[in-house]
Design a protein around this motif. Structure first.
Motif: not given
Length: 58
Positions: A10-14, A19-27, A48-56
């Motif tokens: 699980w990633l937190v993306i800023r 429209g630039n996106r930066y990974r700020v954490g992995s959980y 804006l911070y969004v949560v995304e799941r890393v593709a397997r």
């Protein structure tokens, strides 16, 4: 294939206003990622911070 490390799918993306996106954490869990995103949003103002799941397999 596993390198023996922790699995943190699980990633937190800023996202900024351009429209630039930066990974700020992995959980390990979605709940942890959402809690971190909420905390960052409260402290970060307009970002804006969004949560995304890393593709397997990524």
């Amino acid at each position: 294939m596993s390198d023996g490390g922790a699995v943190l799918p699980w990633l937190v993306i800023r996202e900024d206003g351009n429209g630039n996106r930066y990974r700020v954490g992995s959980y390990a869990t979605r709940a942890e990622a959402e809690k971190a995103a909420a905390r960052l949003h409260r402290s970060g103002g307009e970002q804006l911070y969004v949560v995304e799941r890393v593709a397997r397999g990524s």
